[in-house]
Design an enzyme around this catalytic site. Structure first.
Site, mmCIF file in Angstrom:
data_model
loop_
_atom_site.group_PDB
_atom_site.id
_atom_site.type_symbol
_atom_site.label_atom_id
_atom_site.label_comp_id
_atom_site.label_asym_id
_atom_site.label_seq_id
_atom_site.Cartn_x
_atom_site.Cartn_y
_atom_site.Cartn_z
ATOM 1 N N ASN A 9 0.875 -1.176 0.000
ATOM 2 C CA ASN A 9 0.000 0.000 0.000
ATOM 3 C C ASN A 9 0.911 1.224 0.000
ATOM 4 O OD1 ASN A 9 -1.763 2.074 0.486
ATOM 5 N ND2 ASN A 9 -2.344 1.401 2.549
ATOM 6 N N LYS A 11 0.187 4.222 -0.195
ATOM 7 C CA LYS A 11 -0.443 5.416 0.394
ATOM 8 C C LYS A 11 -0.191 6.616 -0.545
ATOM 9 C CE LYS A 11 -0.133 3.215 4.858
ATOM 10 N NZ LYS A 11 -0.017 3.320 6.307
ATOM 11 N N HIS A 95 -9.452 1.239 5.140
ATOM 12 C CA HIS A 95 -8.159 1.449 5.807
ATOM 13 C C HIS A 95 -8.367 2.390 6.988
ATOM 14 C CE1 HIS A 95 -4.055 2.599 6.641
ATOM 15 N NE2 HIS A 95 -3.676 1.531 5.956
ATOM 16 N N GLU A 97 -6.735 4.789 8.041
ATOM 17 C CA GLU A 97 -6.523 6.208 7.735
ATOM 18 C C GLU A 97 -7.780 6.802 7.086
ATOM 19 O OE1 GLU A 97 -2.851 5.635 5.604
ATOM 20 O OE2 GLU A 97 -1.911 5.033 7.483
ATOM 21 N N GLU A 167 -5.107 -4.762 10.697
ATOM 22 C CA GLU A 167 -4.090 -3.716 10.847
ATOM 23 C C GLU A 167 -4.317 -2.976 12.165
ATOM 24 O OE1 GLU A 167 -2.252 -2.555 6.845
ATOM 25 O OE2 GLU A 167 -4.011 -1.295 7.104
ATOM 26 N N GLY A 173 2.835 2.498 10.749
ATOM 27 C CA GLY A 173 3.766 3.612 10.578
ATOM 28 C C GLY A 173 4.496 4.012 11.844
ATOM 29 N N SER A 212 3.758 -1.923 10.281
ATOM 30 C CA SER A 212 5.219 -1.974 10.451
ATOM 31 C C SER A 212 5.815 -3.346 10.123
ATOM 32 C CB SER A 212 5.625 -1.535 11.866
ATOM 33 O OG SER A 212 5.214 -0.192 12.099
HETATM 34 P P1 13P Z 1 3.207 0.525 7.611
HETATM 35 O O1 13P Z 1 3.728 -0.764 7.013
HETATM 36 O O2 13P Z 1 3.917 1.736 7.095
HETATM 37 O O3 13P Z 1 3.122 0.453 9.103
HETATM 38 O O4 13P Z 1 1.694 0.686 7.085
HETATM 39 C C1 13P Z 1 0.826 -0.377 7.202
HETATM 40 C C2 13P Z 1 -0.425 -0.050 6.479
HETATM 41 O O5 13P Z 1 -1.172 0.829 6.872
HETATM 42 C C3 13P Z 1 -0.714 -0.780 5.231
HETATM 43 O O6 13P Z 1 -1.997 -0.541 4.782
#
Ligand code: 13P
Length: 252
Positions: A9, A11, A95, A97, A167, A173, A212
């Site tokens: 992903n 982002k 997601h 976010e 997640e 992150g 992560s």
């Molecule tokens: P990270 O791997 O940067 O922690 O992000 C995970 C994520 O949100 C994947 O959708």
């Protein structure tokens, strides 16, 4: 035995020049394993060019979100059929976010999941708790609500063409990964919830871990019985880092 799905992903990261090198690097190093599928989810403007670059490879492409509507006066939105039209196979929905920053409710996520399926896309449904929710002991009830809203809307049979991603928000992150045991506990819970509706669907549904994930912790996570791959943010932006995870899956 379920196959692994290793999904990047991106982002809101990357520009055309760098994307070309990243995609080429990934395509060149994808493990030759029939049990591992690799998926890239770039931002909307780059979907078509990443699809074109991956023609003839076995790497799939997906989007990061989608509208619940088919067409019409929804400025700024992208319809599921448009994603199919440009060659997407998957789409991430719900997601954390999107839920936290753009107010997507579980009902809205369920609508997106349904619309994606209707257009022939495979939705990747993200679920997961915040640190506050974990500390309050409500991880399972949070996941139950997020998953339940979708099952109520589309029915359990729809999960034959979908993927779930656990997640934990506190691990996204942050560099803080759920331990393999912590993740497995929730993955097992998710599979049991699905099995409460349909045992065969539960057995075949891929449940990815995200938060992560990187080369160093991938083998431990992917070695767990109910973890069927990863949804990777930061470590998907460098071919060598992302391939380390794909290779760990190939050896799992
Ligand atoms: P990270 O791997 O940067 O922690 O992000 C995970 C994520 O949100 C994947 O959708």
């Amino acid at each position: 035995m379920r196959d692994f799905l290793v999904a990047g992903n991106w982002k809101m990261n990357g520009y055309a020049a760098g994307n070309t090198a990243l995609v080429a690097g990934i395509a060149a190093g994808v493990p030759h394993s029939a049990r591992v599928k690799v998926l890239l989810c770039p931002p909307f403007p780059y979907l078509a060019s990443v699809v074109a670059q991956l023609q003839g490879s076995n790497v799939a492409v997906g989007a990061q979100t989608v509208s619940e509507h088919q067409s019409g006066a929804f400025t700024g939105e992208v319809a599921p059929a448009m994603l199919r039209d440009v060659g997407c196979e998957y789409v991430i929905v719900g997601h954390s976010e999107r839920r936290a920053l753009y107010g997507e409710t579980s009902a809205a996520v369920a609508g997106k999941f349904k619309a994606a399926l209707g257009a022939g896309l495979k939705p990747i449904l993200c679920v997961g708790e915040t640190l506050e929710e974990r500390e309050a002991g409500s991880t399972e009830s949070v996941v139950d609500e997020q998953l339940g809203a979708v099952i109520d809307t589309v029915g359990i049979a729809a999960f034959a063409s979908a993927v779930v991603a656990y997640e934990p928000v506190w691990a996204i992150g942050t560099g803080k990964t759920a331990s393999p045991e912590q993740a497995q506990e929730v993955h097992r819970h998710i599979r049991a919830l699905l099995a409460g509706h349909d045992a065969d669907i539960a057995e075949s549904t891929q449940i990815l871990y995200g938060g992560s994930m990187k080369g160093e912790n991938a083998a431990g996570l992917l070695g767990m019985p109910d973890i069927d791959g990863g949804l990777i943010g930061g470590a998907s932006l460098k071919a060598v880092d992302f391939l380390a995870i794909a290779n760990a899956a190939a050896q799992g």
